[in-house]
Structure formats: C-alpha cells, structure tokens
Design a protein around this motif. Sequence first.
Motif, PDB file in Angstrom:
ATOM      1  N   GLY A  70       0.812  -1.209   0.000  1.00 21.88           N
ATOM      2  CA  GLY A  70       0.000   0.000   0.000  1.00 21.88           C
ATOM      3  C   GLY A  70       0.845   1.259   0.000  1.00 21.88           C
ATOM      4  N   LEU A  71       1.942   1.240   0.746  1.00 17.24           N
ATOM      5  CA  LEU A  71       2.840   2.397   0.794  1.00 17.24           C
ATOM      6  C   LEU A  71       3.471   2.648  -0.574  1.00 17.24           C
ATOM      7  N   LEU A  72       3.916   1.589  -1.234  1.00 20.73           N
ATOM      8  CA  LEU A  72       4.510   1.737  -2.564  1.00 20.73           C
ATOM      9  C   LEU A  72       3.496   2.308  -3.561  1.00 20.73           C
ATOM     10  N   ALA A  73       2.241   1.843  -3.481  1.00 20.14           N
ATOM     11  CA  ALA A  73       1.205   2.347  -4.376  1.00 20.14           C
ATOM     12  C   ALA A  73       0.925   3.824  -4.121  1.00 20.14           C
ATOM     13  N   LEU A  74       0.889   4.215  -2.855  1.00 18.76           N
ATOM     14  CA  LEU A  74       0.658   5.625  -2.523  1.00 18.76           C
ATOM     15  C   LEU A  74       1.747   6.505  -3.126  1.00 18.76           C
ATOM     16  N   LEU A  75       2.992   6.087  -2.986  1.00 18.98           N
ATOM     17  CA  LEU A  75       4.100   6.867  -3.537  1.00 18.98           C
ATOM     18  C   LEU A  75       4.028   6.903  -5.066  1.00 18.98           C
ATOM     19  N   GLY A  76       3.594   5.778  -5.676  1.00 17.38           N
ATOM     20  CA  GLY A  76       3.461   5.747  -7.123  1.00 17.38           C
ATOM     21  C   GLY A  76       2.412   6.727  -7.627  1.00 17.38           C
ATOM     22  N   VAL A  77       1.258   6.781  -6.962  1.00 14.24           N
ATOM     23  CA  VAL A  77       0.197   7.701  -7.366  1.00 14.24           C
ATOM     24  C   VAL A  77       0.647   9.141  -7.207  1.00 14.24           C
ATOM     25  N   ALA A  78       1.408   9.413  -6.154  1.00 10.93           N
ATOM     26  CA  ALA A  78       1.900  10.772  -5.926  1.00 10.93           C
ATOM     27  C   ALA A  78       2.785  11.256  -7.067  1.00 10.93           C
ATOM     28  N   SER A  79       3.379  10.319  -7.826  1.00 12.67           N
ATOM     29  CA  SER A  79       4.269  10.693  -8.922  1.00 12.67           C
ATOM     30  C   SER A  79       3.537  10.939 -10.235  1.00 12.67           C
ATOM     31  N   LEU A  80       2.221  10.636 -10.281  1.00 10.03           N
ATOM     32  CA  LEU A  80       1.456  10.801 -11.512  1.00 10.03           C
ATOM     33  C   LEU A  80       0.825  12.178 -11.589  1.00 10.03           C
ATOM     34  N   ARG A  81       0.502  12.570 -12.811  1.00 11.30           N
ATOM     35  CA  ARG A  81      -0.244  13.815 -12.969  1.00 11.30           C
ATOM     36  C   ARG A  81      -1.738  13.529 -12.891  1.00 11.30           C
ATOM     37  N   GLU A  82      -2.515  14.555 -12.610  1.00 12.85           N
ATOM     38  CA  GLU A  82      -3.971  14.428 -12.565  1.00 12.85           C
ATOM     39  C   GLU A  82      -4.510  14.302 -13.987  1.00 12.85           C
ATOM     40  N   THR A  83      -5.439  13.359 -14.205  1.00  9.78           N
ATOM     41  CA  THR A  83      -6.007  13.157 -15.536  1.00  9.78           C
ATOM     42  C   THR A  83      -7.347  13.852 -15.733  1.00  9.78           C
ATOM     43  N   LEU A  84      -7.949  14.346 -14.665  1.00 10.45           N
ATOM     44  CA  LEU A  84      -9.240  15.022 -14.773  1.00 10.45           C
ATOM     45  C   LEU A  84      -9.077  16.484 -14.368  1.00 10.45           C
ATOM     46  N   PRO A  85      -8.903  17.384 -15.332  1.00 10.33           N
ATOM     47  CA  PRO A  85      -8.708  18.801 -15.005  1.00 10.33           C
ATOM     48  C   PRO A  85      -9.958  19.401 -14.375  1.00 10.33           C
ATOM     49  N   PRO A  86      -9.803  20.492 -13.625  1.00  9.18           N
ATOM     50  CA  PRO A  86     -10.948  21.096 -12.921  1.00  9.18           C
ATOM     51  C   PRO A  86     -12.125  21.432 -13.815  1.00  9.18           C
ATOM     52  N   ASP A  87     -11.872  21.848 -15.072  1.00 10.19           N
ATOM     53  CA  ASP A  87     -12.985  22.259 -15.931  1.00 10.19           C
ATOM     54  C   ASP A  87     -13.831  21.082 -16.424  1.00 10.19           C
ATOM     55  N   ARG A  88     -13.371  19.843 -16.200  1.00 11.93           N
ATOM     56  CA  ARG A  88     -14.146  18.664 -16.602  1.00 11.93           C
ATOM     57  C   ARG A  88     -14.759  17.944 -15.408  1.00 11.93           C
ATOM     58  N   ARG A  89     -14.614  18.491 -14.235  1.00 13.07           N
ATOM     59  CA  ARG A  89     -15.154  17.842 -13.040  1.00 13.07           C
ATOM     60  C   ARG A  89     -16.615  18.223 -12.841  1.00 13.07           C
ATOM     61  N   LEU A  90     -17.376  17.310 -12.265  1.00 10.78           N
ATOM     62  CA  LEU A  90     -18.783  17.567 -11.977  1.00 10.78           C
ATOM     63  C   LEU A  90     -18.914  18.375 -10.701  1.00 10.78           C
ATOM     64  N   THR A  91     -19.954  19.180 -10.637  1.00  9.51           N
ATOM     65  CA  THR A  91     -20.166  20.022  -9.456  1.00  9.51           C
ATOM     66  C   THR A  91     -21.501  19.727  -8.782  1.00  9.51           C
ATOM     67  N   GLU A  92     -22.034  18.544  -9.017  1.00  9.49           N
ATOM     68  CA  GLU A  92     -23.328  18.184  -8.437  1.00  9.49           C
ATOM     69  C   GLU A  92     -23.226  18.018  -6.930  1.00  9.49           C
ATOM     70  N   ARG A  93     -24.336  18.216  -6.261  1.00  4.14           N
ATOM     71  CA  ARG A  93     -24.390  18.004  -4.818  1.00  4.14           C
ATOM     72  C   ARG A  93     -24.385  16.511  -4.509  1.00  4.14           C
ATOM     73  N   PRO A  94     -23.958  16.141  -3.297  1.00  5.54           N
ATOM     74  CA  PRO A  94     -23.914  14.717  -2.930  1.00  5.54           C
ATOM     75  C   PRO A  94     -25.242  14.002  -3.119  1.00  5.54           C
ATOM     76  N   ALA A  95     -26.347  14.722  -2.925  1.00  6.41           N
ATOM     77  CA  ALA A  95     -27.665  14.094  -3.060  1.00  6.41           C
ATOM     78  C   ALA A  95     -27.920  13.590  -4.481  1.00  6.41           C
ATOM     79  N   ALA A  96     -27.194  14.160  -5.456  1.00  7.51           N
ATOM     80  CA  ALA A  96     -27.395  13.761  -6.850  1.00  7.51           C
ATOM     81  C   ALA A  96     -26.760  12.419  -7.162  1.00  7.51           C
ATOM     82  N   ILE A  97     -25.962  11.889  -6.233  1.00  6.82           N
ATOM     83  CA  ILE A  97     -25.295  10.608  -6.471  1.00  6.82           C
ATOM     84  C   ILE A  97     -26.318   9.506  -6.710  1.00  6.82           C
TER      85      ILE A  97
END
Length: 409
Positions: free
Chosen positions: A186-213
Amino acid sequence: MPLAISSKAVPGAMPRARAELRFTVVLAALMAFASISTDIYLPALPSLSASLGASAGQVQLTLSGFLIGFSLGQLFWGPVGDRYGRRIPIMVGMALFMLGSIGCALSGSALEMIAWRLAQALGACAGPVLARAMVRDLYARERSAQMLSTLMLVMSIAPLLGPILGGQILGIWSWRGIFWTLAGFGLLALLGVASLRETLPPDRRLTERPAAIVTTYVLLLRDRRVLGYAAAGGFLYAGVYAFLAASPFTYIEYYHVSPQAYGLLFGINIVGMMLANLLNSRLVMRFGTDSMLRAGAAIAGLAGVALILASRSGWGGLPGLVVPLFFYFSMMGFIVANSVAGALAGFPQRAGAVSALVGAMHYGTGMVSTALVGWLADGTPWTMGCIVGVSGVGVLLSVLLLVRTPARG
C-alpha cells in the motif's frame, strides 16, 4: 444523453515514453489491489483458522467482509473522483488500506479480522475504480479496452504470484507476515500515485451536490447496455470468487494437494487469463469490444456447464475441475476489459460513477457467492462447481439478452 466521441484519444495528451510506462505500471498496481489482497492469503486460510480458533466458515467470512467493503466503497469513491479528481482520493484510500492491513496483522480473533478486512477493503477499492476512470479520461471505447487489457496483463502478475508468495511467507514467517507485506504494498502504491499527474482537469469535473449521487446511479441502472455490461462482469466475478473461497479447501483438503502445489494450480488459471488479455489487446481494435465480449461469454458459459457436470458426477477427479476452471478463468481476459470499456463508452462524463457501478456489481456478486460457499459447503467440490457453473451461464445470458443493440457513437 450519453456523449458520443471518436475512437481517438480524448483531451489530455498521454505522457510520453518513461512517464507513460510509469502511468501503466502504477495503474496496473492499483487495479491489482483486489487480487493481491485476496490471493496472497489463500494458502494461509487453514493455518489462520487454527491460529484464531475459527471455523472454515468464519475464516471464509474474512473474504466476504473484504468484498462487502470493496464493492460498496466503490459507490462512494467513483462520484468523489468525478468531483475532486483522481489522485487525492486514491492516496487517501491507500492510507486507509495500510491502516486496515496493519489491523489485520495484529488481529486476535476472527471477528477482529473481519472488521479490519472491511476497513482494508474500503481503502483498497479507491485504486481500481479510479484507475479505470483515469483510463477513460484519456482514451475512448476500443482504445480504452485495449489499454485495460494491457493493464490487466501487467496486473496478472499479482494473482499469479500471490498464492505462491503467500505460501512462501507462510513457510518462513506466519500469516501475520502476509498482512505486513500488504501494508508495504500500500505504501509503494501511494508513492506511485503521488508521482502521476492528474487526468481530470478542474474544468471537466462535476459540481453536483452529494444528493445527486443516487440519481446518477438510478440513471445508469436504467440504461440496458450498462446494466448488461455490469451484469456480465458481475456473474463472471461471482464464479471467480466462489473459486477463491472454496478452492483452498477443495484442493488442499479434499484432494490433498500441498499449499505450494495449490499455488501452482492456481497460477495455471492466471496464465490463461494473461494469454486471453494479450489476445484481446491484439484483436479488439479489429473486431470491436462487443464481438470479443460475446466470444468470451460463450466460452465461459460452456465451461460453466462442463464444471457443473464434472463436480456433480466426480468425472475426471481433480483434472475434471482444473480444465473447465482454466477456460472460465481465462475468459476474464475477454470479458472484463470489454465490458468495462463498453459501459464507460456510454457515459464518459461520469466515468467515475460508471466505473464504481461496474466495480460494485463485480465484487458485490463475489460477496454473495463467497457467502454461499460458506453456507452451502458440504465437504465436496459440488458447491464450488455449481456456483461457478451457474455464474458462467449467467455471463452468457447477460450478454445475449442485454448487450444486443448497436453501440452508440
């Protein structure tokens, strides 16, 4: 309405060369969390049962408890990833997985083990559900299926080596050492993810309220093709996890196979899955996801029928089980990547939620099948053979009855 896109890469250029290799390896590791968390401790189930003073049924519930957390937790992490991005939620999940693994290593009873396995699973499931969404962030339908097959080919190392590694750790340490090893993973995976870039930029993220889930999941479940893809994978995983729960006792206790030999027999199935994933990655761009999915479903259905007959009659002894199980397991290479890609293609703007729904169906049915193995076990291979066989037929029916309209886009 679902957003139709071409088969070319969607916005967000793939990292080059070394970065792309790192991306592939880290995502494959994330998708392997379910396999490594279950397969590595399978050879230790009998010794864990003796150490904790628990029955075989209670020990099998540690697997069911993991699957409960793994299936339900995805329904949370998927929408979270659609709203806040992929990297940070995965890293939080890896931290929770590490905590659960340490708790398992320190458990003194079966009840404690079940509780910590639940916590472990709630963290572990963030990895595969958002890894699949990251692939969909960057690729469209057939290309995403090809990429998922590549990831599954790499991640196949985990279930191939898991029982073998677990058997070796058990020989030189104890079952507790297996969970300390998982914490390190788990520790190795955490460090691996920290080295990646984000694939979902802010302008493509949803802004729905939790109730919409809830509304989102209702919308997805009303789509027949999404339901068909999810059900096909769900039935497949029901059989896989029935095998995982029952095979240690069937092979080791009923047929008197050693823990080390069990790991090798288990590995044969993984080799078949790897070969099928390799074949799928080569053919899916030519024949399409649905054609490859139908081929896999047909073989899984036939293998299921053969397994029912062999386990009921005792025909062929151990080889009579091993051969149809090989073909059933191998079809994960055709069914999983193509069903996931097909489901994601319909709702790319909700990739996290779709991935979560599909994943929850996969592991939710696994939870049910492992519970059935514990409740219906009669000391013979029949229970395992029946559950796996019916699951194979369910895969075929799901594809034939639900995934039969022309693909969108």
